[in-house]
Design a protein around this motif. Structure first.
Motif, PDB file in Angstrom:
ATOM      1  N   VAL A 175      83.828  55.749  71.399  1.00 47.31           N
ATOM      2  CA  VAL A 175      83.330  56.702  72.400  1.00 47.31           C
ATOM      3  C   VAL A 175      82.953  55.951  73.671  1.00 47.31           C
ATOM      4  O   VAL A 175      82.244  54.942  73.609  1.00 47.31           O
ATOM      5  CB  VAL A 175      82.085  57.468  71.884  1.00 47.31           C
ATOM      6  CG1 VAL A 175      81.550  58.418  72.954  1.00 47.31           C
ATOM      7  CG2 VAL A 175      82.374  58.211  70.595  1.00 47.31           C
ATOM      8  N   SER A 176      83.413  56.459  74.805  1.00 50.42           N
ATOM      9  CA  SER A 176      82.941  55.972  76.104  1.00 50.42           C
ATOM     10  C   SER A 176      83.025  57.113  77.109  1.00 50.42           C
ATOM     11  O   SER A 176      83.532  58.191  76.798  1.00 50.42           O
ATOM     12  CB  SER A 176      83.764  54.771  76.586  1.00 50.42           C
ATOM     13  OG  SER A 176      84.951  55.184  77.214  1.00 50.42           O
ATOM     14  N   ALA A 177      82.560  56.858  78.311  1.00 45.79           N
ATOM     15  CA  ALA A 177      82.569  57.871  79.364  1.00 45.79           C
ATOM     16  C   ALA A 177      83.926  57.983  80.043  1.00 45.79           C
ATOM     17  O   ALA A 177      84.115  58.846  80.903  1.00 45.79           O
ATOM     18  CB  ALA A 177      81.488  57.554  80.400  1.00 45.79           C
ATOM     19  N   ASP A 178      84.869  57.155  79.664  1.00 48.58           N
ATOM     20  CA  ASP A 178      86.203  57.226  80.260  1.00 48.58           C
ATOM     21  C   ASP A 178      86.898  58.533  79.902  1.00 48.58           C
ATOM     22  O   ASP A 178      86.582  59.165  78.893  1.00 48.58           O
ATOM     23  CB  ASP A 178      87.064  56.043  79.797  1.00 48.58           C
ATOM     24  CG  ASP A 178      86.583  54.722  80.355  1.00 48.58           C
ATOM     25  OD1 ASP A 178      86.341  54.644  81.574  1.00 48.58           O
ATOM     26  OD2 ASP A 178      86.460  53.763  79.576  1.00 48.58           O
ATOM     27  N   THR A 236      82.510  62.159  78.889  1.00 43.81           N
ATOM     28  CA  THR A 236      82.423  62.003  80.347  1.00 43.81           C
ATOM     29  C   THR A 236      81.075  62.398  80.928  1.00 43.81           C
ATOM     30  O   THR A 236      80.695  61.907  81.995  1.00 43.81           O
ATOM     31  CB  THR A 236      83.545  62.803  81.044  1.00 43.81           C
ATOM     32  OG1 THR A 236      83.456  64.171  80.650  1.00 43.81           O
ATOM     33  CG2 THR A 236      84.916  62.239  80.678  1.00 43.81           C
ATOM     34  N   THR A 237      80.326  63.254  80.250  1.00 45.31           N
ATOM     35  CA  THR A 237      78.996  63.640  80.738  1.00 45.31           C
ATOM     36  C   THR A 237      77.882  62.784  80.140  1.00 45.31           C
ATOM     37  O   THR A 237      76.744  62.849  80.574  1.00 45.31           O
ATOM     38  CB  THR A 237      78.686  65.114  80.403  1.00 45.31           C
ATOM     39  OG1 THR A 237      78.595  65.255  78.984  1.00 45.31           O
ATOM     40  CG2 THR A 237      79.748  66.047  80.965  1.00 45.31           C
ATOM     41  N   GLY A 238      78.203  62.025  79.098  1.00 41.83           N
ATOM     42  CA  GLY A 238      77.206  61.188  78.436  1.00 41.83           C
ATOM     43  C   GLY A 238      76.339  61.924  77.432  1.00 41.83           C
ATOM     44  O   GLY A 238      75.419  61.334  76.860  1.00 41.83           O
ATOM     45  N   LYS A 239      76.620  63.177  77.167  1.00 45.81           N
ATOM     46  CA  LYS A 239      75.769  63.973  76.278  1.00 45.81           C
ATOM     47  C   LYS A 239      75.665  63.370  74.876  1.00 45.81           C
ATOM     48  O   LYS A 239      74.567  63.249  74.327  1.00 45.81           O
ATOM     49  CB  LYS A 239      76.303  65.405  76.188  1.00 45.81           C
ATOM     50  CG  LYS A 239      75.468  66.323  75.334  1.00 45.81           C
ATOM     51  CD  LYS A 239      76.025  67.735  75.321  1.00 45.81           C
ATOM     52  CE  LYS A 239      75.187  68.625  74.425  1.00 45.81           C
ATOM     53  NZ  LYS A 239      75.725  69.981  74.364  1.00 45.81           N
TER      54      LYS A 239
END
Length: 184
Positions: free
Chosen positions: A102-105, A127-130
């Protein structure tokens, strides 16, 4: 020569890694409060690079889940970590474990990264970091390099916050083996 963008990604990755090494504690790490061990893992549903839509933690019941968060695709530490997980993938599969990165990419970045590195496990776009926030693994606009082992019933069994990408997969595999011998 590295492009400016890749150089900045590499610097960010190293800064996060060094911060995690020096300031991490068992219950609170760089990135926030970690979820509690031996409790249900935070649920998630995120889009995947595979083009199959989304993956939810609930969809993985019956399997051990190795959930690892990392800062950026195509950076040195993140690439090394992913390669090590890919190298050990047959061992994880033999132990009924699913690796999930998992990453924000974006989904597109993940797809390119998987194609470039020959990765055969899914990468999820947070992408939102939730989800990263729910796992105490978010710093600014990046996921922090943390990993979690979740048992087949969705219970969080292990947390890794001081991650060395070069040996991390071996550490996780060793802990998974220990947990499988004692938890079930």
């Amino acid at each position: 020569m590295l492009s400016r963008r890749r150089l900045l990604r590499a610097i960010a990755c190293w800064c996060i890694a060094l911060s995690t090494l020096f300031f991490a504690s068992p219950s609170f790490a760089i990135g926030g409060k970690l979820p509690s061990l031996d409790q249900p893992a935070p649920e998630f549903t995120l889009p995947t690079n595979t083009g199959d839509g989304e993956i939810a933690l609930a969809d993985l019941r019956g399997k051990w889940v190795i959930l690892y968060f990392y800062p950026k695709d195509f950076t040195a530490g993140c690439t090394l970590e992913a390669r090590r997980f890919q190298q050990d993938l047959p061992k994880y599969t033999a132990q009924n474990a699913q690796i999930i990165g998992v990453s924000a990419d974006s989904v597109d970045s993940h797809a390119e990264f998987c194609d470039s590195e020959g990765l055969k496990f899914p990468l999820l776009a947070d992408t939102t970091g939730k989800v990263s926030k729910a796992y105490g693994s978010w710093l600014g606009n990046l996921s922090v390099r943390h990993s979690f082992i979740i048992d087949p019933n969705g219970i969080l069994r292990a947390t890794f916050v001081k991650v060395n990408p070069a040996i991390h997969s071996t550490e996780v595999l060793s802990r998974l083996t220990e947990l499988q011998a004692t938890v079930f």
